[in-house]
Structure formats: C-alpha cells, structure tokens
Write an enzyme that holds these catalytic residues in place. Structure first.
Site, PDB file in Angstrom:
ATOM      1  N   PRO A  92       0.823  -1.216   0.000  1.00 52.83           N
ATOM      2  CA  PRO A  92       0.000   0.000   0.000  1.00 52.83           C
ATOM      3  C   PRO A  92       0.855   1.264   0.000  1.00 52.83           C
ATOM      4  CG  PRO A  92      -0.199  -1.177   2.101  1.00 52.83           C
ATOM      5  CD  PRO A  92       0.602  -2.043   1.199  1.00 52.83           C
ATOM      6  N   GLU A 119       2.993  -7.383   8.375  1.00 52.43           N
ATOM      7  CA  GLU A 119       3.317  -5.964   8.146  1.00 52.43           C
ATOM      8  C   GLU A 119       4.233  -5.770   6.938  1.00 52.43           C
ATOM      9  OE1 GLU A 119       1.742  -3.507   9.547  1.00 52.43           O
ATOM     10  OE2 GLU A 119       0.652  -5.070  10.627  1.00 52.43           O
ATOM     11  N   ARG A 161      -3.917  -8.783 -20.422  1.00 55.54           N
ATOM     12  CA  ARG A 161      -4.803  -8.419 -21.537  1.00 55.54           C
ATOM     13  C   ARG A 161      -4.132  -7.490 -22.538  1.00 55.54           C
ATOM     14  NH1 ARG A 161      -7.662  -3.736 -20.929  1.00 55.54           N
ATOM     15  NH2 ARG A 161      -9.550  -4.410 -21.973  1.00 55.54           N
ATOM     16  N   ASP A 176      -9.901   1.798 -24.091  1.00 50.17           N
ATOM     17  CA  ASP A 176     -10.174   1.655 -22.663  1.00 50.17           C
ATOM     18  C   ASP A 176     -10.095   2.983 -21.941  1.00 50.17           C
ATOM     19  OD1 ASP A 176     -10.441  -1.046 -22.717  1.00 50.17           O
ATOM     20  OD2 ASP A 176      -8.367  -1.468 -22.174  1.00 50.17           O
TER      21      ASP A 176
HETATM   22  C1  LIG Z   1      -1.597  -5.844   6.031  1.00 51.13           C
HETATM   23  S1  LIG Z   1      -0.694  -5.354   4.625  1.00 51.13           S
HETATM   24  C2  LIG Z   1       0.661  -4.444   5.337  1.00 51.13           C
HETATM   25  C3  LIG Z   1       0.314  -3.042   5.527  1.00 51.13           C
HETATM   26  C4  LIG Z   1       1.467  -2.203   6.052  1.00 51.13           C
HETATM   27  N1  LIG Z   1       1.386  -2.101   7.468  1.00 51.13           N
HETATM   28  C5  LIG Z   1       1.351  -0.797   5.470  1.00 51.13           C
HETATM   29  O1  LIG Z   1       0.548  -0.016   5.915  1.00 51.13           O
HETATM   30  O2  LIG Z   1       2.067  -0.544   4.476  1.00 51.13           O
HETATM   31  C6  LIG Z   1       0.063  -6.857   4.106  1.00 51.13           C
HETATM   32  C7  LIG Z   1       0.430  -6.940   2.651  1.00 51.13           C
HETATM   33  O3  LIG Z   1      -0.729  -6.844   1.847  1.00 51.13           O
HETATM   34  C8  LIG Z   1      -0.383  -6.291   0.581  1.00 51.13           C
HETATM   35  N2  LIG Z   1      -1.222  -5.107   0.349  1.00 51.13           N
HETATM   36  C9  LIG Z   1      -2.100  -4.564   1.224  1.00 51.13           C
HETATM   37  N3  LIG Z   1      -2.724  -3.514   0.689  1.00 51.13           N
HETATM   38  C10 LIG Z   1      -2.232  -3.351  -0.549  1.00 51.13           C
HETATM   39  C11 LIG Z   1      -2.480  -2.423  -1.599  1.00 51.13           C
HETATM   40  N4  LIG Z   1      -3.337  -1.411  -1.463  1.00 51.13           N
HETATM   41  N5  LIG Z   1      -1.803  -2.567  -2.756  1.00 51.13           N
HETATM   42  C12 LIG Z   1      -0.912  -3.572  -2.917  1.00 51.13           C
HETATM   43  N6  LIG Z   1      -0.642  -4.497  -1.953  1.00 51.13           N
HETATM   44  C13 LIG Z   1      -1.285  -4.385  -0.786  1.00 51.13           C
HETATM   45  C14 LIG Z   1       1.113  -5.989   0.628  1.00 51.13           C
HETATM   46  O4  LIG Z   1       1.807  -7.090   0.085  1.00 51.13           O
HETATM   47  C15 LIG Z   1       1.341  -5.863   2.127  1.00 51.13           C
HETATM   48  O5  LIG Z   1       2.685  -6.066   2.469  1.00 51.13           O
END
Ligand SMILES: C[S@@+](CC[C@H](N)C(=O)[O-])C[C@H]1O[C@@H](n2cnc3c(N)ncnc32)[C@H](O)[C@@H]1O
Length: 277
Positions: A92, A119, A161, A176
């Site tokens: 994220p 995390e 795609r 698109d």
């Molecule tokens: C619970 S999340 C970790 C969040 C972390 N504490 C942060 O706020 O950056 C666990 C994993 O889910 C994935 N993930 C969660 N949200 C995501 C998003 N919006 N885009 C891409 N991957 C995501 C990533 O691989 C991340 O390391």
C-alpha cells in the site's frame, strides 16, 4: 512473458488458471510459476515472520526465506532461458498502479511478484535485489488488504490483456478508460448491445444511426460527462490541447472552464462554481 509468484498462500493464485489469464497461459503467451515460500523454511513450524525491530504491532516477514526463495526462482528462470527480471512488490505504500504502468510492465519479459502478509517484508530484501534488477513497489489503491495476493491477480490481469494475441480484438484496449497515448485521460462512457429495447428501455438513437461521426461525438460527450462526474481530478489535469471546440462546448455545458490561474499547479480546468483560492 514469464511470471513467478512467491507466496505463503499458493492456492490464492488459482484464478490465474481461468478466463483471460488462463487462456493466455494456454496459448503460451504467459508462463506462470507459483511457489510456496514455506518451502524455504527449515523449522518445524515453517516460520516466515518475526517481531519488528523497534517494537510495534504485527509481524515482519523474514529476510532468509525470501532471499533463498528469490535466489532459487531467479536461478531457475535464467536456466530456463528467461532474462531481464523485474521484481514487483505489492504494497500500500508503493506507487499507484495505473494503466500506464500496466503497459510498461507488459513490455517486460519476466515479472517476479512478492505478495506479503503481516506488516510486509524486511526492507533489506528489496534493497538487495534492487542491485540486480528493477524493483517496482506498487499499490493497487488507497486501502489496506490483508495480503498482496489479490494485488498480484489485479496486476496480472491488467498486464495479461495487453499482451499480443491475448484479447480477441487487438483494438479493444485502445479505447479503454485510461488508455495511454491520448492527451485526455477520460473514462469510457456507457456501452449497449442487443436487443435494442429491454423492459421498455431503449438504447440512445444515435447508436443506430450508422453515422460514424455522430457516434464518435456522442461517445466523446458521454466520456466527458462521466469523467467530470466521477473523476474531476482527471479533467482538471487535462492538457487544453487535448480538447477540440466541441469538447470545450460540452465541458462548458457541464460547468467547466479553463483555469489559467491553476496552470502553474498543473490544473488546467475548474468548475465554474469552484470558489477561487
Ligand atoms: C496488512 S498489509 C501491510 C500493511 C502495512 N502495514 C502498510 O501499511 O504498508 C500486508 C500486505 O498486503 C499487501 N497489500 C495490502 N494492501 C495493498 C495495496 N493497497 N496494494 C498492494 N498491496 C497491498 C502488501 O503485500 C502488504 O505487504
């Protein structure tokens, strides 16, 4: 294109067998390899995480299993003749995943995904592999998922795609929403198919006219309407050169005017009723 995914939930990636991505695999356009990270753990509990340095809630995925997994996956890929891998790290806190990035990734021969849980993964893993290959840290949106597997599915579908020979109609993705290459990034308007009347609902008459110019104009106006309604930020950033006289008339009818004051902030348009700052 070769794809490798290292995860503690290989079964989460089963959708890569169906629909468009499944067909791309069947046609030999995509060579997908899903690996269980726990195969590179040696304790009884197959541990992949530990407490964070510095304290705080949650657990962090450890360097050792990831390092061994990635070394093996990369060695196998090179041995099979793949080249120029790129590491795709769903997080994220990454750069937003956009159609433009999907196009960029679709031009690469080999993507290696590291969907995390908890995390996230110890930072040193990415610093290590960044010395050998491009690392893309990518977010699929401003929300937090429990793990990166769903993000891998999203990114893979958007990329697959775009690969040659995957979509039945090669033109499909040119129109698109967000298709790069146009100065105006507009959302696509509504689409219709047969029958022409359903539950007393007709389709817009212009679509039956056979008049290509009028149909194109109608589609463009609908795209402008939809974009102003749902993504005004896209209109604000549109290069004025992207709009012809008719576009400007439609925008003006929708309450949008050029914003010479905003230009230095990259904001070229504003709503008439927006209070000037
Ligand atoms: C619970 S999340 C970790 C969040 C972390 N504490 C942060 O706020 O950056 C666990 C994993 O889910 C994935 N993930 C969660 N949200 C995501 C998003 N919006 N885009 C891409 N991957 C995501 C990533 O691989 C991340 O390391």
């Amino acid at each position: 294109m070769r794809l490798d995914v290292v995860t503690i939930f290989p079964e989460y990636l089963e959708p890569l067998d169906v629909s468009l991505v499944g067909k791309a695999r069947a046609r030999g356009r995509l060579d997908v390899h899903v690996h269980d990270l726990r195969a590179w753990t040696y304790d009884r509990h197959h541990t992949v995480d530990d407490t964070p340095y510095g304290g705080g809630p949650g657990m962090v995925m450890m360097t050792e299993p990831w390092g061994e997994a990635l070394d093996t996956v990369l060695a196998d890929g090179y041995e099979a003749g793949s080249h120029e891998p790129a590491l795709i790290v769903p997080t994220p806190s990454g750069r937003p995943f956009t159609q433009e990035l999907a196009v960029e990734l679709s031009e690469r021969p080999w993507l290696v995904f590291t969907p995390a849980r908890y995390e996230g993964i110890d930072r040193r893993v990415f610093d290590e592999y960044a010395t050998r290959m491009p690392v893309y840290e990518v977010s699929i949106g401003d929300y937090v998922l429990a793990g990166g597997e769903a993000a891998v599915l999203v990114i893979t579908e958007a990329v697959a795609r775009l690969l040659p020979g995957v979509l039945g109609n090669a033109e499909s993705h040119r129109d698109d929403s967000f298709a790069p290459g146009t100065m105006a990034n507009l959302l696509e308007g509504p689409v219709y198919t047969k029958p022409p009347r359903w539950r007393a609902r007709e389709i817009p008459e212009v679509l039956l006219s056979g008049h290509h110019g009028k149909i194109a104009r109608w589609r463009r106006d609908e795209a402008l309407k939809r974009t102003t309604a749902f993504r005004p930020d896209l209109i604000e950033r549109c290069d004025p050169k992207a709009f012809d006289k008719k576009d400007r008339e439609t925008l003006s009818a929708l309450g949008w005017v050029p914003d010479p004051e905003g230009e230095r902030y990259g904001r070229f348009w504003r709503r008439v009723d927006d209070v000037e700052e």
